[in-house]
Motif scaffolding. Structure first.
Motif, short mmCIF file in Angstrom:
data_model
loop_
_atom_site.label_atom_id
_atom_site.label_comp_id
_atom_site.label_asym_id
_atom_site.label_seq_id
_atom_site.Cartn_x
_atom_site.Cartn_y
_atom_site.Cartn_z
N GLU A 97 -4.03 5.23 1.63
CA GLU A 97 -5.32 5.37 2.29
C GLU A 97 -6.30 4.27 1.91
OE1 GLU A 97 -7.00 9.25 2.31
OE2 GLU A 97 -5.09 10.20 2.75
N GLU A 98 -5.85 3.30 1.15
CA GLU A 98 -6.74 2.23 0.70
C GLU A 98 -6.71 1.05 1.67
OE1 GLU A 98 -6.61 0.93 -3.37
OE2 GLU A 98 -5.95 2.89 -4.05
N HIS B 151 -7.11 4.58 8.20
CA HIS B 151 -6.95 4.61 6.74
C HIS B 151 -5.49 4.59 6.32
CE1 HIS B 151 -11.22 5.09 6.27
NE2 HIS B 151 -11.21 6.14 7.06
N ASP B 152 -4.74 3.68 6.93
CA ASP B 152 -3.34 3.50 6.55
C ASP B 152 -3.00 2.02 6.68
OD1 ASP B 152 -3.09 3.11 9.30
OD2 ASP B 152 -1.67 4.73 9.62
N ASP C 241 2.06 3.08 -2.38
CA ASP C 241 1.64 4.06 -3.37
C ASP C 241 0.15 4.42 -3.26
OD1 ASP C 241 4.20 4.17 -4.43
OD2 ASP C 241 3.81 2.51 -5.81
N ARG C 242 -0.54 3.78 -2.38
CA ARG C 242 -1.97 4.04 -2.15
C ARG C 242 -2.26 3.89 -0.66
NH1 ARG C 242 -4.48 -1.52 -3.99
NH2 ARG C 242 -2.64 -2.77 -3.70
N LEU D 161 0.80 -1.22 0.00
CA LEU D 161 0.00 0.00 0.00
C LEU D 161 0.83 1.28 0.00
CD1 LEU D 161 -2.74 -1.18 2.52
CD2 LEU D 161 -2.89 -1.11 0.02
#
Length: 164
Positions: free
Chosen positions: A66-67, A131-132, A63-64, A61
């Motif tokens: 909050e997913e 959200h991490d 590069d993203r 995660l």
């Protein structure tokens, strides 16, 4: 390799409800580990998969950040094994239990883990709200703790009612 870990060897791609599939696979493996190798092996496996989950989620995660993709189920594996540790420990340190956990123990650990993972009360919800990548793991670990404690409480109550 990272995706294989975070999806627990692609179990997370099963639909619908990949989290439930991840929990079921984790439950089956956890019961087998405890039954054949014992509580210390389940404890070691839980610690290892938890560390691996934090590491792999951070990598997957990055590069993203909050997913929380539904296909990531390594967190369900860690949480389910943590929930299973409670009844496994009770039987390991209790009077003369060898072999596999009796069915109410592992069924309770599974159902309670899914309840807390979906409901997300208290610390479970707070961890999910991060959200991490850390929150991805933490919410399921808290759900595992709540499920494990609840399984022990329900087991004690059951035995008090049954044997009094």
């Amino acid at each position: 390799m990272i995706r294989a870990i975070t999806t627990f060897f692609y179990v997370g791609h099963l639909r619908p409800a990949p989290g439930t599939y991840g929990s079921l696979v984790a439950l089956a493996l956890g019961v087998l580990i405890d039954g054949y190798l014992g509580f210390p092996a389940l404890l070691g496996a839980t610690l290892a998969v938890t560390w691996l989950g934090f590491w792999a989620c951070a990598k997957d995660l990055k590069d993203r950040p909050e997913e929380d993709p539904s296909e990531i189920v390594i967190d369900e594996v860690a949480g389910q094994w943590l929930a299973l540790l409670f009844p496994a420990a009770a039987f390991f340190f209790g009077p003369g239990k060898e072999g596999f956990l009796p069915w109410p123990a592992w069924v309770g650990a599974f159902l309670l883990f899914r309840l807390f993972d979906i409901w997300k009360p208290s610390l479970v919800g707070k961890a999910d709200a991060r959200h991490d990548p850390v929150g991805v793991m933490l919410d399921d670990l808290w759900a595992g703790v709540f499920a494990g404690i609840s399984a022990i409480v329900l087991g004690v109550l059951w035995h008090l009612v049954l044997f009094s």
